[in-house]
Design a protein around this motif. Structure first.
Motif, PDB file in Angstrom:
ATOM      1  N   UNK A   1     -13.533   7.555 -45.595  1.00  0.00           N
ATOM      2  CA  UNK A   1     -12.089   7.106 -45.265  1.00  0.00           C
ATOM      3  C   UNK A   1     -12.041   6.816 -43.758  1.00  0.00           C
ATOM      4  N   UNK A   2     -11.921   5.801 -43.285  1.00  0.00           N
ATOM      5  CA  UNK A   2     -11.629   5.358 -41.824  1.00  0.00           C
ATOM      6  C   UNK A   2     -10.668   6.087 -41.229  1.00  0.00           C
ATOM      7  N   UNK A   3     -11.072   6.578 -39.860  1.00  0.00           N
ATOM      8  CA  UNK A   3      -9.807   7.336 -39.086  1.00  0.00           C
ATOM      9  C   UNK A   3      -9.343   8.585 -39.531  1.00  0.00           C
ATOM     10  N   UNK A   4      -9.958   8.994 -40.491  1.00  0.00           N
ATOM     11  CA  UNK A   4      -9.517  10.327 -41.167  1.00  0.00           C
ATOM     12  C   UNK A   4     -10.170  11.644 -40.715  1.00  0.00           C
ATOM     13  N   UNK A   5      -9.179  12.628 -40.412  1.00  0.00           N
ATOM     14  CA  UNK A   5      -9.916  14.090 -40.023  1.00  0.00           C
ATOM     15  C   UNK A   5      -9.971  14.761 -41.420  1.00  0.00           C
ATOM     16  N   UNK A   6     -10.584  15.912 -41.333  1.00  0.00           N
ATOM     17  CA  UNK A   6     -10.410  16.769 -42.600  1.00  0.00           C
ATOM     18  C   UNK A   6      -9.022  17.002 -42.910  1.00  0.00           C
ATOM     19  N   UNK A   7      -8.797  16.789 -44.190  1.00  0.00           N
ATOM     20  CA  UNK A   7      -7.234  17.062 -44.803  1.00  0.00           C
ATOM     21  C   UNK A   7      -6.375  15.751 -44.744  1.00  0.00           C
ATOM     22  N   UNK A   8      -6.896  14.770 -44.200  1.00  0.00           N
ATOM     23  CA  UNK A   8      -6.188  13.509 -44.079  1.00  0.00           C
ATOM     24  C   UNK A   8      -6.781  12.305 -45.002  1.00  0.00           C
ATOM     25  N   UNK A   9      -5.970  11.576 -45.450  1.00  0.00           N
ATOM     26  CA  UNK A   9      -6.286  10.458 -46.247  1.00  0.00           C
ATOM     27  C   UNK A   9      -6.169   9.150 -45.473  1.00  0.00           C
ATOM     28  N   UNK A  10      -7.208   8.445 -45.177  1.00  0.00           N
ATOM     29  CA  UNK A  10      -7.247   7.087 -44.583  1.00  0.00           C
ATOM     30  C   UNK A  10      -7.777   5.980 -45.307  1.00  0.00           C
ATOM     31  N   UNK A  11      -6.911   5.175 -45.484  1.00  0.00           N
ATOM     32  CA  UNK A  11      -7.248   3.682 -46.237  1.00  0.00           C
ATOM     33  C   UNK A  11      -7.269   4.219 -47.649  1.00  0.00           C
ATOM     34  N   UNK A  12      -6.589   5.014 -48.441  1.00  0.00           N
ATOM     35  CA  UNK A  12      -6.759   5.843 -49.307  1.00  0.00           C
ATOM     36  C   UNK A  12      -6.846   5.027 -50.773  1.00  0.00           C
ATOM     37  N   UNK A  13      -5.880   3.956 -50.506  1.00  0.00           N
ATOM     38  CA  UNK A  13      -5.666   3.140 -51.807  1.00  0.00           C
ATOM     39  C   UNK A  13      -7.037   2.211 -51.911  1.00  0.00           C
ATOM     40  N   UNK A  14      -7.677   1.869 -50.912  1.00  0.00           N
ATOM     41  CA  UNK A  14      -8.818   1.044 -51.084  1.00  0.00           C
ATOM     42  C   UNK A  14     -10.002   1.867 -51.327  1.00  0.00           C
ATOM     43  N   UNK A  15     -10.284   3.059 -50.740  1.00  0.00           N
ATOM     44  CA  UNK A  15     -11.185   3.888 -50.804  1.00  0.00           C
ATOM     45  C   UNK A  15     -11.272   4.573 -52.265  1.00  0.00           C
ATOM     46  N   UNK A  16     -10.061   4.984 -52.866  1.00  0.00           N
ATOM     47  CA  UNK A  16     -10.157   5.528 -54.049  1.00  0.00           C
ATOM     48  C   UNK A  16     -10.023   4.407 -55.372  1.00  0.00           C
ATOM     49  N   UNK A  17      -9.619   3.206 -54.848  1.00  0.00           N
ATOM     50  CA  UNK A  17      -9.831   2.259 -55.895  1.00  0.00           C
ATOM     51  C   UNK A  17     -11.524   1.919 -56.187  1.00  0.00           C
ATOM     52  N   UNK A  18     -12.100   1.986 -54.987  1.00  0.00           N
ATOM     53  CA  UNK A  18     -13.467   1.699 -55.022  1.00  0.00           C
ATOM     54  C   UNK A  18     -14.012   2.961 -55.763  1.00  0.00           C
ATOM     55  N   UNK A  19     -13.648   4.199 -55.361  1.00  0.00           N
ATOM     56  CA  UNK A  19     -14.330   5.392 -56.114  1.00  0.00           C
ATOM     57  C   UNK A  19     -14.007   5.381 -57.734  1.00  0.00           C
ATOM     58  N   UNK A  20     -12.832   5.061 -58.109  1.00  0.00           N
ATOM     59  CA  UNK A  20     -12.460   5.002 -59.457  1.00  0.00           C
ATOM     60  C   UNK A  20     -13.235   3.706 -60.280  1.00  0.00           C
ATOM     61  N   UNK A  21     -13.468   2.613 -59.582  1.00  0.00           N
ATOM     62  CA  UNK A  21     -14.160   1.662 -60.212  1.00  0.00           C
ATOM     63  C   UNK A  21     -15.563   1.908 -60.284  1.00  0.00           C
ATOM     64  N   UNK A  22     -16.172   2.711 -59.151  1.00  0.00           N
ATOM     65  CA  UNK A  22     -17.767   2.831 -59.142  1.00  0.00           C
ATOM     66  C   UNK A  22     -17.954   3.666 -60.381  1.00  0.00           C
ATOM     67  N   UNK A  23     -17.136   4.783 -60.631  1.00  0.00           N
ATOM     68  CA  UNK A  23     -17.285   5.728 -61.731  1.00  0.00           C
ATOM     69  C   UNK A  23     -17.424   4.922 -63.134  1.00  0.00           C
ATOM     70  N   UNK A  24     -16.332   4.031 -63.273  1.00  0.00           N
ATOM     71  CA  UNK A  24     -16.240   3.321 -64.455  1.00  0.00           C
ATOM     72  C   UNK A  24     -17.473   2.414 -64.713  1.00  0.00           C
ATOM     73  N   UNK A  25     -17.873   2.104 -63.817  1.00  0.00           N
ATOM     74  CA  UNK A  25     -19.372   1.222 -63.713  1.00  0.00           C
ATOM     75  C   UNK A  25     -20.694   1.987 -64.037  1.00  0.00           C
ATOM     76  N   UNK A  26     -20.672   3.161 -63.261  1.00  0.00           N
ATOM     77  CA  UNK A  26     -21.858   3.774 -63.134  1.00  0.00           C
ATOM     78  C   UNK A  26     -22.171   5.018 -63.411  1.00  0.00           C
ATOM     79  N   UNK A  27     -20.954   5.707 -64.135  1.00  0.00           N
ATOM     80  CA  UNK A  27     -21.173   7.038 -64.814  1.00  0.00           C
ATOM     81  C   UNK A  27     -21.987   6.908 -66.024  1.00  0.00           C
TER      82      UNK A  27
END
Length: 249
Positions: free
Chosen positions: A218-244
């Motif tokens: 997550x760009x620009x994020x420290x511990x406990x913060x959410x950075x560019x979360x819509x994009x990053x988590x969209x990628x994470x969910x899509x990656x699991x759907x494709x690769x799990x």
């Protein structure tokens, strides 16, 4: 001159107000959701979930109002809802998400809470929350942030058929391939200014053990913060759907 003095006085008063903020205000400011980068055709909102004999939880519905199919565990001394609001559109698009609040207060009964380490109790609370939502606590994607990542790893070790895929964010200890040997897939996430090596190494070790895994940052994020979360988590969910790995019978 008088106008300039008024401006200087306003600046001074704002600085004094900021300096006087209490601990809770600073914590809540840190978890305030970032502006979302994505909008869906239908409105998406975080709604309160009233759970009998427990604290209210909160949830984001799936597409067309479907019951949530994912779980979120917040970090230590967090309100939690701000984290979910930071990626609510991605969560809704990929199945919806439900969260239970920590069972232990951090601030004498205020909004900030943490989870106890009783896994049986936490698992029972999660199952009850999904029952209230009309969904089922089965084959879930578990999103855990900080303390939630630590507990999510251990829930998946005990009940891999229930917590089958993981997105772990800023875990306080390195996630273990031995503990996660039965999960279908895992995404390790870190803030750019957090301890990135921990989550990178965990992803590599999971891959070496034959567990589909990847690392996102997550760009620009420290511990406990959410950075560019819509994009990053969209990628994470899509990656699991494709690769799990395929669901076990």
């Amino acid at each position: 001159m008088q106008q300039m003095l008024r401006r200087l006085g306003l600046v001074a008063s704002l600085a004094a107000a900021a300096a006087g903020c209490g601990r809770d205000e600073h914590v809540l400011a840190a978890i305030r959701p970032l502006a979302t980068q994505k909008r869906l055709a239908l409105p998406v909102e975080v709604y309160t979930l009233n759970i009998p004999d427990d604290l209210p939880g909160f949830a984001v519905p799936g597409p067309d109002g479907a019951k949530p199919k994912m779980l979120f565990l917040h970090g230590m001394c967090s309100a939690g809802v701000g984290d979910v609001q930071a990626f609510q559109f991605a969560a809704s698009e990929h199945g919806g998400i439900l969260a239970v609040r920590g069972d232990t207060p951090c601030d004498g009964g205020g909004v900030l809470r943490k989870h106890s380490l009783d896994l049986d109790k936490l698992d029972a609370r999660i199952r009850a929350a999904f029952e209230v939502s009309g969904g089922e606590a089965k084959d879930l994607v578990l999103v855990g942030h900080s303390q939630g990542a630590y507990l999510g790893e251990r829930l998946a070790e005990q009940w891999p058929e229930r917590y089958s895929r993981l997105i772990l964010i800023g875990a306080p200890t390195e996630p273990s391939a031995a503990r996660l040997r039965h999960v279908r897939g895992a995404v390790m996430v870190s803030g750019q200014y957090d301890v990135t090596t921990r989550m990178k190494q965990a992803a590599a070790e999971l891959q070496a053990a034959g567990i589909p895994s990847t690392y996102l940052e997550m760009p620009g994020a420290k511990h406990g913060q959410m950075g560019d979360a819509e994009r990053v988590f969209g990628q994470a969910f899509a990656w699991l759907e494709k690769n799990a790995l395929p669901r076990r019978p």
